[in-house]
Design an enzyme around this catalytic site. Structure first.
Site, mmCIF file in Angstrom:
data_model
loop_
_atom_site.group_PDB
_atom_site.id
_atom_site.type_symbol
_atom_site.label_atom_id
_atom_site.label_comp_id
_atom_site.label_asym_id
_atom_site.label_seq_id
_atom_site.Cartn_x
_atom_site.Cartn_y
_atom_site.Cartn_z
ATOM 1 N N TRP A 1 0.824 -1.214 0.000
ATOM 2 C CA TRP A 1 0.000 0.000 0.000
ATOM 3 C C TRP A 1 0.858 1.264 0.000
ATOM 4 O O TRP A 1 0.494 2.273 -0.603
ATOM 5 C CB TRP A 1 -0.923 0.007 1.220
ATOM 6 C CG TRP A 1 -0.190 0.179 2.532
ATOM 7 C CD1 TRP A 1 0.269 -0.803 3.344
ATOM 8 C CD2 TRP A 1 0.188 1.415 3.156
ATOM 9 N NE1 TRP A 1 0.916 -0.274 4.439
ATOM 10 C CE2 TRP A 1 0.869 1.086 4.347
ATOM 11 C CE3 TRP A 1 0.022 2.754 2.829
ATOM 12 C CZ2 TRP A 1 1.382 2.058 5.210
ATOM 13 C CZ3 TRP A 1 0.531 3.726 3.689
ATOM 14 C CH2 TRP A 1 1.201 3.376 4.864
ATOM 15 N N TRP A 2 2.027 1.210 0.673
ATOM 16 C CA TRP A 2 2.862 2.395 0.820
ATOM 17 C C TRP A 2 3.306 2.937 -0.536
ATOM 18 O O TRP A 2 3.360 4.160 -0.742
ATOM 19 C CB TRP A 2 4.074 2.066 1.693
ATOM 20 C CG TRP A 2 4.916 3.260 2.023
ATOM 21 C CD1 TRP A 2 4.796 4.075 3.113
ATOM 22 C CD2 TRP A 2 6.025 3.781 1.262
ATOM 23 N NE1 TRP A 2 5.745 5.075 3.076
ATOM 24 C CE2 TRP A 2 6.512 4.918 1.949
ATOM 25 C CE3 TRP A 2 6.634 3.399 0.079
ATOM 26 C CZ2 TRP A 2 7.595 5.667 1.485
ATOM 27 C CZ3 TRP A 2 7.710 4.154 -0.392
ATOM 28 C CH2 TRP A 2 8.178 5.266 0.297
ATOM 29 N N HIS B 1 3.885 2.710 14.500
ATOM 30 C CA HIS B 1 3.497 1.304 14.370
ATOM 31 C C HIS B 1 3.118 0.720 15.723
ATOM 32 O O HIS B 1 3.503 -0.402 16.076
ATOM 33 C CB HIS B 1 4.600 0.483 13.709
ATOM 34 C CG HIS B 1 4.741 0.775 12.243
ATOM 35 N ND1 HIS B 1 5.661 0.131 11.440
ATOM 36 C CD2 HIS B 1 4.083 1.646 11.420
ATOM 37 C CE1 HIS B 1 5.560 0.595 10.206
ATOM 38 N NE2 HIS B 1 4.601 1.513 10.172
ATOM 39 N N TYR C 1 10.665 6.998 11.490
ATOM 40 C CA TYR C 1 9.465 7.749 11.134
ATOM 41 C C TYR C 1 9.452 9.138 11.777
ATOM 42 O O TYR C 1 8.876 10.080 11.218
ATOM 43 C CB TYR C 1 8.222 6.959 11.554
ATOM 44 C CG TYR C 1 7.937 5.766 10.681
ATOM 45 C CD1 TYR C 1 7.301 5.909 9.458
ATOM 46 C CD2 TYR C 1 8.298 4.482 11.078
ATOM 47 C CE1 TYR C 1 7.030 4.816 8.645
ATOM 48 C CE2 TYR C 1 8.037 3.380 10.283
ATOM 49 C CZ TYR C 1 7.409 3.553 9.067
ATOM 50 O OH TYR C 1 7.155 2.472 8.261
ATOM 51 N N ARG D 1 13.723 -0.671 11.968
ATOM 52 C CA ARG D 1 14.244 -1.599 10.962
ATOM 53 C C ARG D 1 15.120 -0.898 9.935
ATOM 54 O O ARG D 1 15.753 -1.568 9.100
ATOM 55 C CB ARG D 1 13.091 -2.328 10.272
ATOM 56 C CG ARG D 1 12.249 -1.487 9.341
ATOM 57 C CD ARG D 1 11.068 -2.286 8.795
ATOM 58 N NE ARG D 1 10.405 -1.622 7.686
ATOM 59 C CZ ARG D 1 9.483 -0.679 7.805
ATOM 60 N NH1 ARG D 1 9.116 -0.264 9.013
ATOM 61 N NH2 ARG D 1 8.926 -0.146 6.727
ATOM 62 N N ARG E 1 19.338 -1.041 6.249
ATOM 63 C CA ARG E 1 19.420 -0.480 4.899
ATOM 64 C C ARG E 1 20.827 0.053 4.677
ATOM 65 O O ARG E 1 21.285 0.959 5.391
ATOM 66 C CB ARG E 1 18.382 0.630 4.725
ATOM 67 C CG ARG E 1 16.959 0.123 4.922
ATOM 68 C CD ARG E 1 15.926 1.238 4.904
ATOM 69 N NE ARG E 1 14.594 0.721 5.184
ATOM 70 C CZ ARG E 1 13.515 1.481 5.341
ATOM 71 N NH1 ARG E 1 13.621 2.805 5.239
ATOM 72 N NH2 ARG E 1 12.341 0.926 5.602
ATOM 73 N N SER E 2 21.508 -0.477 3.693
ATOM 74 C CA SER E 2 22.928 -0.167 3.499
ATOM 75 C C SER E 2 23.176 1.309 3.214
ATOM 76 O O SER E 2 24.239 1.836 3.540
ATOM 77 C CB SER E 2 23.494 -1.024 2.359
ATOM 78 O OG SER E 2 22.792 -0.784 1.147
ATOM 79 N N ARG F 1 18.377 -8.052 5.086
ATOM 80 C CA ARG F 1 17.309 -7.437 4.298
ATOM 81 C C ARG F 1 17.221 -8.142 2.945
ATOM 82 O O ARG F 1 18.145 -8.053 2.135
ATOM 83 C CB ARG F 1 17.580 -5.945 4.104
ATOM 84 C CG ARG F 1 16.452 -5.209 3.387
ATOM 85 C CD ARG F 1 16.841 -3.788 3.072
ATOM 86 N NE ARG F 1 15.721 -3.037 2.522
ATOM 87 C CZ ARG F 1 15.838 -1.957 1.766
ATOM 88 N NH1 ARG F 1 17.046 -1.486 1.457
ATOM 89 N NH2 ARG F 1 14.773 -1.335 1.315
#
Length: 643
Positions: A155-156, A253, A262, A314, A318-319, A612
């Site tokens: 959805w994002w 969340h 966020y 999370r 992410r690199s 990931r």
């Protein structure tokens, strides 16, 4: 020259006026949507600037490089029989649509940036516009079914990722996109993102901003009014769920600490909306609370310009993301907010911004030319004095985090309880986050790369520093424990004590863990360590990333240890000393009465794809020192000090 040409061209069109009344107080006057559009285009491109300014030239080079990568590497110019825009984008997942618009945005930005080789390149313009038409026809239009879940059809991408980039492309290419196509793209955006629904926090601000920007393009005054009014709840402190808490916590969340994830996205996007509509401050009194967020929620978690990893959720896997990249994103939001803040807050914000830029040593290259110019103005203003000697202790109990910032270091603890989840792993991200909140400790000093430079791809997730765990154990995501006690107390806003009643979900492991944060000393204690699972319990005192040359000196009770050694068991150890990766980053360890330790110093390997799915699969190697105390397997209290 560019601004004059653009303005002269626009004079030939009828202006769109937006009447904003009622819910947005002092906006009850006519606003010129074309003026807002021009203001946003100038924000995206930098407006008037000197392309020969060294800082601007460096930024233009990056804009040009990003566009060239998107344009030259596999772009399909075959408009007649095109099956895809890029050879590596298969459109078998929603992220491919967002990726396509992201690449087209980089191309559109270069096309509109004076000083790049792509500036007003006719072929580039044609390829951008034809690619937009293909995407609309095949993948993103008002007839698609918008998903409500995550996964490969997320959805994002439909509500936020794709429309955010597409909206900005329309701003940049407004005069080059035929009105019939421009209106079609806006229908697609409004179909996917018609309202804010029940979204909260950063998602709410993202969606509101998309509605604001797309409505400026369509001249829809009612939608602009609606979207601005929709952000009101974000300014209010909450007592549960998503949002900001009075103690400095930020949750997204439902039960995840997310100030550095966020939370940064929220403040950055909100700052952009307020840049377009500065009257929000005067029409929404609660908006002034966001300055308290900066001082109570963000400032304690930024060290030397970097955002602490334990509130990034999370995103640590992410690199392309790290603490200083995230910190720089926050600084960009602060730069925009400082320009419209009340005088006292503006002075304080500018002081913080200057300190962060100086401390991080990252120069003033920001994500846009506009922000680079604003940062240069702050750094060159001699009346702005950089903040000095920030010290603080914060017990952010509503998100189970504690942090101390001292004169030469910072220390933070990640915990979980019946209020807060252990870790987040969705969309195949953060797949090894099992023990991130089992008391993990973060020690920061002048070594600014300790939790960067492939830390999260090479660290041993079974031996995270500070944690007490069952050997070789994993955990399910989004789980709370049945213990309520995580908390502590501060003294003089500089020192504090923090405790955790550890009881991970679906295990019999229990432990009482405590941390006392004094001046240049941190005392870590463990008691009540029991389990009945047939597994050895261990407490990891340290897992420190060493220099790439592995030249750090490690001394135990006066004996210099080898530069590499496999696990060694040592008894009655009283002290140890580890030299830092940079000058001033040394650490000492003291064990009152002596303790038994397992020690290991070795090269550790790992891939980003391990944590990931779909990430870079190249093997990374870093050197680590690990110290742990085996607590055994005890149904009753093992009564062992941690260190």
């Amino acid at each position: 020259m560019k601004t004059i040409k653009q303005f002269t061209f626009i004079l030939f069109f009828n202006f769109l006026f937006c009447d904003l009344h009622a819910q947005v107080g002092s906006f009850n006057k006519q606003l010129n949507c074309d003026s807002l559009r021009i203001k946003w285009v100038a924000f995206l491109t930098g407006g008037r600037y000197n392309p020969n300014d060294p800082d601007i030239k460096a930024k233009l080079k990056l804009v040009e490089s990003n566009a060239s990568s998107s344009y030259n590497e596999g772009f399909s110019h075959d408009t007649a029989s095109r099956k895809a825009i890029w050879a590596d984008v298969k459109y078998n997942k929603s992220a491919d649509i967002t990726t396509s618009y992201t690449r087209l945005f980089s191309m559109a930005l270069a096309y509109n940036s004076l000083g790049t080789k792509w500036y007003h390149d006719e072929q580039l313009k044609q390829d951008i516009t034809s690619a937009l038409q293909w995407l609309y026809t095949n993948h993103y239009n008002e007839k698609i079914t918008v998903p409500t879940t995550g996964g490969t059809n997320n959805w994002w991408d439909y509500l936020i990722g794709s429309p955010e980039k597409l909206t900005n492309i329309i701003f940049l290419m407004y005069q080059d996109i035929p009105p019939v196509w421009r209106n079609a793209y806006l229908r697609a955006i409004q179909h996917s993102t018609p309202n804010v629904a029940s979204y909260t926090g950063a998602n709410l601000i993202w969606i509101s901003r998309i509605i604001v920007l797309s409505s400026i393009l369509s001249g829809d005054s009612a939608k602009i009014n609606y979207a601005i009014d929709a952000i009101r709840p974000v300014f209010d402190y909450v007592a549960k769920g998503d949002g900001f808490y009075i103690d400095g916590s930020f949750i997204q969340h439902n039960k995840h600490p997310y100030t550095g994830g966020y939370g940064v996205a929220l403040i950055s996007s909100l700052a952009e909306v307020m840049y377009l509509f500065p009257a929000i401050n005067s029409t929404m009194p609660s908006s002034f609370q966001m300055y308290s967020w900066i001082y109570n929620s963000y400032e304690p978690l930024i060290y030397r310009g970097g955002m602490m990893s334990n509130v990034m959720g999370r995103e640590i896997c992410r690199s392309a993301m790290n603490e200083h990249v995230k910190g720089r994103q926050l600084i960009e939001g602060l730069i925009l907010l400082a320009r419209q803040a009340p005088a006292r807050d503006a002075e304080r914000l500018n002081s913080i911004i200057k300190a962060y830029i100086q401390e991080s040593g990252g120069g003033i290259g920001f994500s846009t030319i506009t922000l680079t110019l604003m940062a240069k103005a702050i750094m060159n203003d001699k009346t702005i004095i950089a903040r000095k000697n920030y010290t603080a202790y914060r017990q952010m109990a509503n998100m189970d985090r504690a942090v101390q910032q001292a004169d030469n270091y910072a220390f933070s603890v990640s915990m979980h309880s019946s209020r807060i989840y252990n870790f987040e792993s969705i969309n195949q991200e953060n797949r090894k986050g099992w023990h991130l909140s089992d008391g993990m400790t973060y020690l920061y000093n002048v070594d600014q790369k300790q939790f960067e430079d492939n830390f999260w791809s090479t660290v041993d997730y079974q031996h995270l520093p500070g944690t007490t765990t069952e050997e070789n154990s994993t955990a399910l995501t989004n789980k709370v424990s049945d213990k309520t006690w995580v908390g502590g107390v501060g003294l003089l806003d500089r020192y504090g004590a923090t405790g955790m009643d550890l009881a991970p979900f679906s295990t019999t492991l229990t432990a009482k863990k405590s941390w006392f944060m004094f001046n240049n000393q941190i005392v870590c204690l463990g008691a009540g360590i029991t389990n009945n699972d047939g597994r050895t319990v261990l407490t990891t005192i340290e897992q420190r990333k060493l220099g790439r040359d592995n030249s750090n000196t490690f001394v135990v009770d006066g004996i210099t240890m080898p530069s590499l050694f496999d696990t060694q068991q040592r008894t009655a150890i009283h002290w140890a000393h580890l030299s830092g990766n940079v000058k001033g980053a040394d650490i000492g360890y003291y064990f009152p009465g002596g303790t038994n330790l397992n020690m290991r110093r070795k090269r550790q390997n790992g891939r980003w794809s391990d944590v990931r799915t779909g990430a870079d699969s190249a093997m990374n190697t870093r050197n680590y020192l690990t110290l742990r105390k085996d607590q055994g397997n005890h149904v009753t209290d093992s009564n062992g000090p941690e260190n």
